[in-house]
Design an enzyme around this catalytic site. Sequence first.
Site, PDB file in Angstrom:
ATOM      1  N   ALA A 131     -25.507   2.433  13.741  1.00 44.47           N
ATOM      2  CA  ALA A 131     -24.153   2.652  14.239  1.00 44.47           C
ATOM      3  C   ALA A 131     -24.238   2.668  15.754  1.00 44.47           C
ATOM      4  O   ALA A 131     -24.357   3.707  16.389  1.00 44.47           O
ATOM      5  CB  ALA A 131     -23.600   3.961  13.706  1.00 44.47           C
ATOM      6  N   ILE A 132     -24.239   1.474  16.316  1.00 44.61           N
ATOM      7  CA  ILE A 132     -24.405   1.319  17.761  1.00 44.61           C
ATOM      8  C   ILE A 132     -23.031   1.061  18.373  1.00 44.61           C
ATOM      9  O   ILE A 132     -22.226   0.306  17.813  1.00 44.61           O
ATOM     10  CB  ILE A 132     -25.345   0.120  18.060  1.00 44.61           C
ATOM     11  CG1 ILE A 132     -26.654   0.210  17.247  1.00 44.61           C
ATOM     12  CG2 ILE A 132     -25.600  -0.001  19.561  1.00 44.61           C
ATOM     13  CD1 ILE A 132     -27.678   1.173  17.726  1.00 44.61           C
ATOM     14  N   TYR A 135     -19.435   1.140  16.473  1.00 42.18           N
ATOM     15  CA  TYR A 135     -19.658   1.192  15.021  1.00 42.18           C
ATOM     16  C   TYR A 135     -19.892   2.607  14.502  1.00 42.18           C
ATOM     17  O   TYR A 135     -19.952   2.808  13.292  1.00 42.18           O
ATOM     18  CB  TYR A 135     -20.814   0.262  14.627  1.00 42.18           C
ATOM     19  CG  TYR A 135     -20.420  -1.211  14.530  1.00 42.18           C
ATOM     20  CD1 TYR A 135     -19.959  -1.906  15.642  1.00 42.18           C
ATOM     21  CD2 TYR A 135     -20.533  -1.902  13.330  1.00 42.18           C
ATOM     22  CE1 TYR A 135     -19.616  -3.250  15.566  1.00 42.18           C
ATOM     23  CE2 TYR A 135     -20.188  -3.245  13.243  1.00 42.18           C
ATOM     24  CZ  TYR A 135     -19.733  -3.918  14.355  1.00 42.18           C
ATOM     25  OH  TYR A 135     -19.391  -5.241  14.265  1.00 42.18           O
ATOM     26  N   ASP A 220     -25.685  -2.419   6.084  1.00 39.60           N
ATOM     27  CA  ASP A 220     -24.683  -2.420   7.158  1.00 39.60           C
ATOM     28  C   ASP A 220     -23.895  -1.120   7.104  1.00 39.60           C
ATOM     29  O   ASP A 220     -23.772  -0.501   6.029  1.00 39.60           O
ATOM     30  CB  ASP A 220     -23.698  -3.577   6.953  1.00 39.60           C
ATOM     31  CG  ASP A 220     -24.236  -4.886   7.511  1.00 39.60           C
ATOM     32  OD1 ASP A 220     -25.420  -4.943   7.871  1.00 39.60           O
ATOM     33  OD2 ASP A 220     -23.439  -5.843   7.571  1.00 39.60           O
ATOM     34  N   VAL A 221     -23.263  -0.763   8.223  1.00 44.60           N
ATOM     35  CA  VAL A 221     -22.527   0.505   8.261  1.00 44.60           C
ATOM     36  C   VAL A 221     -21.033   0.344   7.971  1.00 44.60           C
ATOM     37  O   VAL A 221     -20.377   1.299   7.527  1.00 44.60           O
ATOM     38  CB  VAL A 221     -22.728   1.206   9.627  1.00 44.60           C
ATOM     39  CG1 VAL A 221     -21.946   0.516  10.746  1.00 44.60           C
ATOM     40  CG2 VAL A 221     -22.367   2.666   9.550  1.00 44.60           C
ATOM     41  N   THR A 254     -25.708 -21.284   3.808  1.00 44.50           N
ATOM     42  CA  THR A 254     -25.700 -21.399   5.274  1.00 44.50           C
ATOM     43  C   THR A 254     -27.045 -20.973   5.864  1.00 44.50           C
ATOM     44  O   THR A 254     -27.112 -20.178   6.801  1.00 44.50           O
ATOM     45  CB  THR A 254     -24.550 -20.576   5.883  1.00 44.50           C
ATOM     46  OG1 THR A 254     -24.627 -19.240   5.376  1.00 44.50           O
ATOM     47  CG2 THR A 254     -23.205 -21.169   5.544  1.00 44.50           C
ATOM     48  N   GLU A 312     -29.766 -12.461   9.413  1.00 41.64           N
ATOM     49  CA  GLU A 312     -29.563 -12.905   8.020  1.00 41.64           C
ATOM     50  C   GLU A 312     -30.284 -14.235   7.746  1.00 41.64           C
ATOM     51  O   GLU A 312     -30.840 -14.443   6.667  1.00 41.64           O
ATOM     52  CB  GLU A 312     -28.068 -13.033   7.737  1.00 41.64           C
ATOM     53  CG  GLU A 312     -27.746 -13.343   6.284  1.00 41.64           C
ATOM     54  CD  GLU A 312     -26.250 -13.264   6.025  1.00 41.64           C
ATOM     55  OE1 GLU A 312     -25.764 -12.203   5.639  1.00 41.64           O
ATOM     56  OE2 GLU A 312     -25.556 -14.283   6.227  1.00 41.64           O
ATOM     57  N   ASP A 335     -16.775  -7.952  -1.220  1.00 41.99           N
ATOM     58  CA  ASP A 335     -15.676  -7.984  -0.263  1.00 41.99           C
ATOM     59  C   ASP A 335     -14.410  -8.262  -1.069  1.00 41.99           C
ATOM     60  O   ASP A 335     -14.322  -9.295  -1.731  1.00 41.99           O
ATOM     61  CB  ASP A 335     -15.961  -9.114   0.746  1.00 41.99           C
ATOM     62  CG  ASP A 335     -14.918  -9.181   1.836  1.00 41.99           C
ATOM     63  OD1 ASP A 335     -13.813  -8.617   1.630  1.00 41.99           O
ATOM     64  OD2 ASP A 335     -15.205  -9.798   2.876  1.00 41.99           O
TER      65      ASP A 335
HETATM   66  C1  UD2 Z   1     -23.383 -10.114   8.495  1.00 45.56           C
HETATM   67  C2  UD2 Z   1     -24.360  -9.282   7.662  1.00 45.56           C
HETATM   68  C3  UD2 Z   1     -25.219  -8.467   8.628  1.00 45.56           C
HETATM   69  C4  UD2 Z   1     -25.947  -9.337   9.615  1.00 45.56           C
HETATM   70  C5  UD2 Z   1     -24.953 -10.239  10.327  1.00 45.56           C
HETATM   71  C6  UD2 Z   1     -25.660 -11.256  11.185  1.00 45.56           C
HETATM   72  C7  UD2 Z   1     -23.560  -8.475   5.475  1.00 45.56           C
HETATM   73  C8  UD2 Z   1     -22.616  -7.568   4.805  1.00 45.56           C
HETATM   74  N1  UD2 Z   1     -23.566  -8.411   6.815  1.00 45.56           N
HETATM   75  O1  UD2 Z   1     -22.532  -9.117   9.078  1.00 45.56           O
HETATM   76  O2  UD2 Z   1     -26.161  -7.683   7.921  1.00 45.56           O
HETATM   77  O3  UD2 Z   1     -26.933 -10.092   8.950  1.00 45.56           O
HETATM   78  O4  UD2 Z   1     -24.103 -10.938   9.410  1.00 45.56           O
HETATM   79  O5  UD2 Z   1     -24.742 -12.125  11.792  1.00 45.56           O
HETATM   80  O6  UD2 Z   1     -24.327  -9.146   4.855  1.00 45.56           O
HETATM   81  N2  UD2 Z   1     -23.898  -3.156  14.514  1.00 45.56           N
HETATM   82  C9  UD2 Z   1     -23.672  -2.026  15.291  1.00 45.56           C
HETATM   83  N3  UD2 Z   1     -22.990  -2.160  16.475  1.00 45.56           N
HETATM   84  C10 UD2 Z   1     -22.530  -3.365  16.914  1.00 45.56           C
HETATM   85  C11 UD2 Z   1     -22.762  -4.501  16.105  1.00 45.56           C
HETATM   86  C12 UD2 Z   1     -23.443  -4.368  14.911  1.00 45.56           C
HETATM   87  O7  UD2 Z   1     -24.048  -0.928  14.940  1.00 45.56           O
HETATM   88  O8  UD2 Z   1     -21.927  -3.412  17.995  1.00 45.56           O
HETATM   89  C13 UD2 Z   1     -24.667  -3.002  13.245  1.00 45.56           C
HETATM   90  C14 UD2 Z   1     -23.823  -2.344  12.164  1.00 45.56           C
HETATM   91  O9  UD2 Z   1     -24.643  -1.605  11.332  1.00 45.56           O
HETATM   92  C15 UD2 Z   1     -23.247  -3.552  11.434  1.00 45.56           C
HETATM   93  C16 UD2 Z   1     -24.445  -4.519  11.495  1.00 45.56           C
HETATM   94  O10 UD2 Z   1     -25.056  -4.290  12.757  1.00 45.56           O
HETATM   95  O11 UD2 Z   1     -22.838  -3.222  10.132  1.00 45.56           O
HETATM   96  C17 UD2 Z   1     -24.096  -5.997  11.351  1.00 45.56           C
HETATM   97  O12 UD2 Z   1     -23.053  -6.350  12.243  1.00 45.56           O
HETATM   98  P1  UD2 Z   1     -21.645  -6.822  11.692  1.00 45.56           P
HETATM   99  O13 UD2 Z   1     -21.289  -6.009  10.498  1.00 45.56           O
HETATM  100  O14 UD2 Z   1     -20.664  -6.862  12.788  1.00 45.56           O
HETATM  101  O15 UD2 Z   1     -21.992  -8.303  11.267  1.00 45.56           O
HETATM  102  P2  UD2 Z   1     -21.353  -9.213  10.067  1.00 45.56           P
HETATM  103  O16 UD2 Z   1     -20.156  -8.553   9.505  1.00 45.56           O
HETATM  104  O17 UD2 Z   1     -21.205 -10.601  10.580  1.00 45.56           O
END
Ligand code: UD2
Length: 362
Positions: A131-132, A135, A220-221, A254, A312, A335
Site C-alpha cells: 500500500a504505497i 493505495y 494486490d491491495v 498478453t 505480471e 472482476d
Molecule cells: C495488474 C495486476 C498487478 C500487477 C500490474 C502490473 C491483478 C489483479 N493486478 O494490476 O498485480 O501485475 O497489473 O501492471 O492481477 N501499488 C501501490 N501504490 C501505487 C501503485 C501500485 O501500492 O501507487 C501496489 C498495490 O498493491 C496495487 C499493486 O501495486 O494493488 C498493483 O498496481 P495496480 O493495482 O494499480 O495495477 P493493475 O490494476 O494494473
Amino acid sequence: MVEPGPPGSSGGDSHDGKTGGVKGYLTKRHVYVMGCTTLLFSTVYVWYMSNGTSSKVSYIMSNTQDLDDFHKTKQPRMTYTKPQILKPSRSDVLMMTPWFAPIVWEGTYNSEILNEQFRRRNVTVGLTVFAIKKYVVFLNKFLETAETYFMVGHRVNYYIFTDRPEEVPKVPLKEGRNVVVLQVQNYPRWQEISMRRMELISNFSQQQFINEVSYLVCVDVDMRFTDQVGVEILSDLFGTLHPHFYAAERQSFTYERRPASQAYVPSDEGDFYYAGGFFGGTVMEVYMLTKKCHEAMMVDKANGIEAIWHDESHLNKYFVYYKPTKILSPEYLWDDDLGRPEILKKRRFLALPKSHAAIRNK
Ligand code: UD2
C-alpha cells in the site's frame, strides 16, 4: 503375506535374515534401520548446516511427534461424502493440468479434510500486500474482509509494505493473527511500484519471512475478500488464472512478445495467462520466483525495455518454465465487470473499482 516377527527378527522369512555384504553379522533389518537412521541424521545435519537455523529440524521433530502420538490420541472422526471415481466432482472445467497440478474450483475439494491437515502442521501463512502512496486507502476494506474470509482458523501474518506507516488502519484481529508493518520507499511511477514488489518480497523472504511463516500469499491491495480463501490454495508454488483470459487461446494471452525483453514468451509456448495480483507458495519457492523476476526486470531496465504488463509479464514467463504446483481458478481473483459466468460458483476475492487518475502516482 509376511507377518511381522518379534523385535530383532527379520520378519516372517527366517532365510531372508542375513546379508552377504556385512558377512552375515547383521540382519537385513539391522542394515536397513542403520541406513535409514544414517540417512535421516545426515539429511537433518546438512539441512541444519545449510540453513543456519533449527526451524526445519524442529519441524521434522514436531511432525515425528505427531506420528508418535497417532496411536495414543483419539483421532477426530472423518465423516464426509465419499469421493466417486466414476463421477468427477466437476465436469465443466479442467481440474488438473498435464503436469498434475490441481486447479482449484468450488466443488473439487473438502475444506474439513484440508483444514485438519494444515492445522496438524500448525501452519502460519504470510499475506503480503503493498500500500504505497494513495493505495493506503484500500487497506481498511482489505484487512477487514481478510479477517472474515482469509485462512479462517489458521495463523496469519499480514505483511503490509508501505511508505506511510502512520496511515495503516488499526483493524481488530482474531487470535493468532498479526499485522506487521514494513516501511519501504516509494517510486514516482506506479509501474515501478508494482514491479519493485518482486525485489522487496525476495529480500524480506530471505531476511524475515523464512523465520516466521511457512507459506506466502502475495496479492494486490485494491481488492476485497467476499468468500472463503483457505488452505486449499496452499502448495509449493501457486498462481491464479487471470479473469480476462482463463478461457482464451494462447495467441490472445498478453505475454511479452518482444524477444528483447527477459519476459519474452514465444507464440507457441505457455499454458495459461496468470494474474500478477495473486500468487504464492512456500517461502523458499516465492523467494526464488521473486528473485528471478526482479533480476529479469533489472536486465530489462539496463537494456532500456519494460515488459508490457510489468511484473505480471515476468511472472508469466517464470510460470512457463517453472510450473506452478497448484493453480487457482478465477474464483480467487474476479472482476464483476466481467459478469457472472455459469462456471463461477463463488467469487472469493474481488477487484475494487478504482479511478486510475485519482489513485495512481498520488
Ligand atoms: C495488474 C495486476 C498487478 C500487477 C500490474 C502490473 C491483478 C489483479 N493486478 O494490476 O498485480 O501485475 O497489473 O501492471 O492481477 N501499488 C501501490 N501504490 C501505487 C501503485 C501500485 O501500492 O501507487 C501496489 C498495490 O498493491 C496495487 C499493486 O501495486 O494493488 C498493483 O498496481 P495496480 O493495482 O494499480 O495495477 P493493475 O490494476 O494494473
